[in-house]
Write a protein that holds these residues in place. Structure first.
Motif, PDB file in Angstrom:
ATOM      1  N   GLN A  93     -36.959  -1.190 -18.025  1.00  0.00           N
ATOM      2  CA  GLN A  93     -37.358  -1.899 -19.249  1.00  0.00           C
ATOM      3  C   GLN A  93     -38.117  -3.177 -18.914  1.00  0.00           C
ATOM      4  OE1 GLN A  93     -33.773  -2.625 -21.469  1.00  0.00           O
ATOM      5  NE2 GLN A  93     -33.362  -0.449 -21.759  1.00  0.00           N
ATOM      6  N   LYS A  94     -37.626  -3.920 -17.910  1.00  0.00           N
ATOM      7  CA  LYS A  94     -38.279  -5.166 -17.507  1.00  0.00           C
ATOM      8  C   LYS A  94     -39.673  -4.896 -16.924  1.00  0.00           C
ATOM      9  CE  LYS A  94     -36.710  -8.826 -17.768  1.00  0.00           C
ATOM     10  NZ  LYS A  94     -36.853  -9.784 -18.870  1.00  0.00           N
ATOM     11  N   CYS A  95     -39.833  -3.777 -16.228  1.00  0.00           N
ATOM     12  CA  CYS A  95     -41.160  -3.405 -15.711  1.00  0.00           C
ATOM     13  C   CYS A  95     -42.115  -3.124 -16.863  1.00  0.00           C
ATOM     14  CB  CYS A  95     -41.058  -2.192 -14.795  1.00  0.00           C
ATOM     15  SG  CYS A  95     -40.312  -2.541 -13.200  1.00  0.00           S
ATOM     16  N   ASP A  96     -41.643  -2.383 -17.863  1.00  0.00           N
ATOM     17  CA  ASP A  96     -42.465  -2.105 -19.044  1.00  0.00           C
ATOM     18  C   ASP A  96     -42.825  -3.405 -19.763  1.00  0.00           C
ATOM     19  OD1 ASP A  96     -42.308   0.604 -18.491  1.00  0.00           O
ATOM     20  OD2 ASP A  96     -40.740   0.983 -19.994  1.00  0.00           O
ATOM     21  N   GLU A  97     -41.842  -4.302 -19.872  1.00  0.00           N
ATOM     22  CA  GLU A  97     -42.067  -5.592 -20.512  1.00  0.00           C
ATOM     23  C   GLU A  97     -43.121  -6.393 -19.740  1.00  0.00           C
ATOM     24  OE1 GLU A  97     -39.416  -9.356 -20.220  1.00  0.00           O
ATOM     25  OE2 GLU A  97     -38.648  -8.172 -21.898  1.00  0.00           O
ATOM     26  N   TRP A  98     -43.070  -6.320 -18.411  1.00  0.00           N
ATOM     27  CA  TRP A  98     -44.048  -7.051 -17.587  1.00  0.00           C
ATOM     28  C   TRP A  98     -45.467  -6.564 -17.868  1.00  0.00           C
ATOM     29  CZ3 TRP A  98     -45.781 -11.035 -15.431  1.00  0.00           C
ATOM     30  CH2 TRP A  98     -46.868 -10.972 -14.562  1.00  0.00           C
ATOM     31  N   VAL A  99     -45.652  -5.267 -17.983  1.00  0.00           N
ATOM     32  CA  VAL A  99     -46.989  -4.712 -18.245  1.00  0.00           C
ATOM     33  C   VAL A  99     -47.516  -5.261 -19.567  1.00  0.00           C
ATOM     34  CG1 VAL A  99     -48.265  -2.588 -18.742  1.00  0.00           C
ATOM     35  CG2 VAL A  99     -46.637  -2.655 -16.851  1.00  0.00           C
ATOM     36  N   LEU A 100     -46.678  -5.260 -20.590  1.00  0.00           N
ATOM     37  CA  LEU A 100     -47.097  -5.784 -21.888  1.00  0.00           C
ATOM     38  C   LEU A 100     -47.389  -7.282 -21.819  1.00  0.00           C
ATOM     39  CD1 LEU A 100     -44.520  -3.926 -24.168  1.00  0.00           C
ATOM     40  CD2 LEU A 100     -46.955  -3.383 -23.851  1.00  0.00           C
ATOM     41  N   THR A 101     -46.527  -8.018 -21.118  1.00  0.00           N
ATOM     42  CA  THR A 101     -46.711  -9.466 -20.971  1.00  0.00           C
ATOM     43  C   THR A 101     -48.012  -9.774 -20.239  1.00  0.00           C
ATOM     44  OG1 THR A 101     -44.320  -9.803 -20.923  1.00  0.00           O
ATOM     45  CG2 THR A 101     -45.672 -11.579 -20.048  1.00  0.00           C
ATOM     46  N   LYS A 102     -48.224  -9.080 -19.132  1.00  0.00           N
ATOM     47  CA  LYS A 102     -49.438  -9.298 -18.341  1.00  0.00           C
ATOM     48  C   LYS A 102     -50.684  -8.991 -19.174  1.00  0.00           C
ATOM     49  CE  LYS A 102     -50.574  -6.325 -15.392  1.00  0.00           C
ATOM     50  NZ  LYS A 102     -51.093  -5.360 -14.500  1.00  0.00           N
ATOM     51  N   ASP A 103     -50.657  -7.890 -19.929  1.00  0.00           N
ATOM     52  CA  ASP A 103     -51.802  -7.532 -20.765  1.00  0.00           C
ATOM     53  C   ASP A 103     -52.055  -8.594 -21.830  1.00  0.00           C
ATOM     54  OD1 ASP A 103     -52.142  -5.213 -19.309  1.00  0.00           O
ATOM     55  OD2 ASP A 103     -51.234  -3.910 -20.833  1.00  0.00           O
ATOM     56  N   LEU A 104     -51.004  -9.112 -22.428  1.00  0.00           N
ATOM     57  CA  LEU A 104     -51.148 -10.146 -23.451  1.00  0.00           C
ATOM     58  C   LEU A 104     -51.706 -11.436 -22.859  1.00  0.00           C
ATOM     59  CD1 LEU A 104     -50.672 -11.221 -26.330  1.00  0.00           C
ATOM     60  CD2 LEU A 104     -48.412 -11.934 -25.538  1.00  0.00           C
ATOM     61  N   ILE A 105     -51.130 -11.918 -21.780  1.00  0.00           N
ATOM     62  CA  ILE A 105     -51.572 -13.167 -21.164  1.00  0.00           C
ATOM     63  C   ILE A 105     -53.012 -13.046 -20.661  1.00  0.00           C
ATOM     64  CG2 ILE A 105     -51.156 -14.783 -19.259  1.00  0.00           C
ATOM     65  CD1 ILE A 105     -49.195 -14.989 -21.666  1.00  0.00           C
ATOM     66  N   ASN A 106     -53.374 -11.876 -20.145  1.00  0.00           N
ATOM     67  CA  ASN A 106     -54.752 -11.672 -19.680  1.00  0.00           C
ATOM     68  C   ASN A 106     -55.777 -11.895 -20.788  1.00  0.00           C
ATOM     69  OD1 ASN A 106     -54.311 -11.243 -16.968  1.00  0.00           O
ATOM     70  ND2 ASN A 106     -54.194  -9.019 -17.175  1.00  0.00           N
ATOM     71  N   LYS A 107     -55.384 -11.704 -22.031  1.00  0.00           N
ATOM     72  CA  LYS A 107     -56.304 -11.923 -23.152  1.00  0.00           C
ATOM     73  C   LYS A 107     -56.637 -13.397 -23.308  1.00  0.00           C
ATOM     74  CE  LYS A 107     -54.654  -7.916 -25.778  1.00  0.00           C
ATOM     75  NZ  LYS A 107     -55.532  -7.008 -25.141  1.00  0.00           N
ATOM     76  N   PHE A 108     -55.797 -14.260 -22.743  1.00  0.00           N
ATOM     77  CA  PHE A 108     -56.017 -15.703 -22.882  1.00  0.00           C
ATOM     78  C   PHE A 108     -56.569 -16.342 -21.615  1.00  0.00           C
ATOM     79  CE2 PHE A 108     -52.880 -14.494 -26.010  1.00  0.00           C
ATOM     80  CZ  PHE A 108     -53.384 -15.090 -27.157  1.00  0.00           C
ATOM     81  N   ILE A 109     -56.790 -15.565 -20.600  1.00  0.00           N
ATOM     82  CA  ILE A 109     -57.317 -16.069 -19.336  1.00  0.00           C
ATOM     83  C   ILE A 109     -58.839 -16.050 -19.402  1.00  0.00           C
ATOM     84  CG2 ILE A 109     -57.398 -15.650 -16.830  1.00  0.00           C
ATOM     85  CD1 ILE A 109     -54.612 -16.476 -17.929  1.00  0.00           C
ATOM     86  N   ILE A 110     -59.462 -17.104 -18.922  1.00  0.00           N
ATOM     87  CA  ILE A 110     -60.924 -17.146 -18.889  1.00  0.00           C
ATOM     88  C   ILE A 110     -61.433 -15.925 -18.147  1.00  0.00           C
ATOM     89  CG2 ILE A 110     -62.923 -18.389 -17.962  1.00  0.00           C
ATOM     90  CD1 ILE A 110     -61.384 -20.978 -18.542  1.00  0.00           C
ATOM     91  N   GLY A 111     -62.371 -15.251 -18.749  1.00  0.00           N
ATOM     92  CA  GLY A 111     -62.896 -14.029 -18.156  1.00  0.00           C
ATOM     93  C   GLY A 111     -62.247 -12.790 -18.766  1.00  0.00           C
ATOM     94  N   GLY A 112     -61.183 -12.994 -19.522  1.00  0.00           N
ATOM     95  CA  GLY A 112     -60.531 -11.884 -20.203  1.00  0.00           C
ATOM     96  C   GLY A 112     -61.321 -11.522 -21.453  1.00  0.00           C
ATOM     97  N   GLN A 113     -60.999 -10.401 -22.037  1.00  0.00           N
ATOM     98  CA  GLN A 113     -61.703  -9.975 -23.230  1.00  0.00           C
ATOM     99  C   GLN A 113     -61.179 -10.737 -24.445  1.00  0.00           C
ATOM    100  OE1 GLN A 113     -60.951  -5.767 -23.189  1.00  0.00           O
ATOM    101  NE2 GLN A 113     -62.944  -5.373 -22.248  1.00  0.00           N
ATOM    102  N   LEU A 114     -62.083 -11.155 -25.288  1.00  0.00           N
ATOM    103  CA  LEU A 114     -61.685 -11.822 -26.529  1.00  0.00           C
ATOM    104  C   LEU A 114     -61.759 -10.852 -27.676  1.00  0.00           C
ATOM    105  CD1 LEU A 114     -63.388 -15.301 -26.164  1.00  0.00           C
ATOM    106  CD2 LEU A 114     -61.008 -14.725 -25.842  1.00  0.00           C
TER     107      LEU A 114
END
Length: 114
Positions: A93-114
């Motif tokens: 479950q924590k691994c699945d949560e990490w994938v979702l968290t990483k995908d969400l945070i990547n949206k706010f990183i410079i160079g990420g998709q807006l």
């Protein structure tokens, strides 16, 4: 990769995941778990002993791991830790949560998709 700039607050949320990952492959004891964490992180993260044993206590109370006595060639006792089935499920479950968290945070990183 250099990990020294990762704040302890960020890592704190993943202590359980880190420990459960090390135990996922088999039972181990505190010192060996600590060495594995350092090795896997290529020296980028060294878990403090107090953090490690606090996590063991917390994960044990939650039913995700259990401890048992063991010995080694010197005759001294060691406490070994093993994942329970609940611990294996929690890890997944924590691994699945990490994938979702990483995908969400990547949206706010410079160079990420807006």
């Amino acid at each position: 990769m250099e990990y020294s700039s990762i704040s302890s607050e960020v890592i704190r949320g993943y202590i359980d995941l880190i420990i459960l990952r090390v135990l996922y492959d088999g039972d181990s004891y505190g010192y060996e778990i600590s060495k594995s964490i350092t090795r896997i992180s290529v020296g980028g993260y060294i878990m403090k002993e107090t953090t490690l044993y606090s996590a063991f206590s917390r994960l044990g109370k939650l039913g995700y791991l259990r401890s048992y006595p063991g010995t080694y060639s010197g005759g001294r006792e060691r406490t070994y830790y093993t994942l329970t089935e609940e611990g294996r499920e929690y890890y997944k479950q924590k691994c699945d949560e990490w994938v979702l968290t990483k995908d969400l945070i990547n949206k706010f990183i410079i160079g990420g998709q807006l």
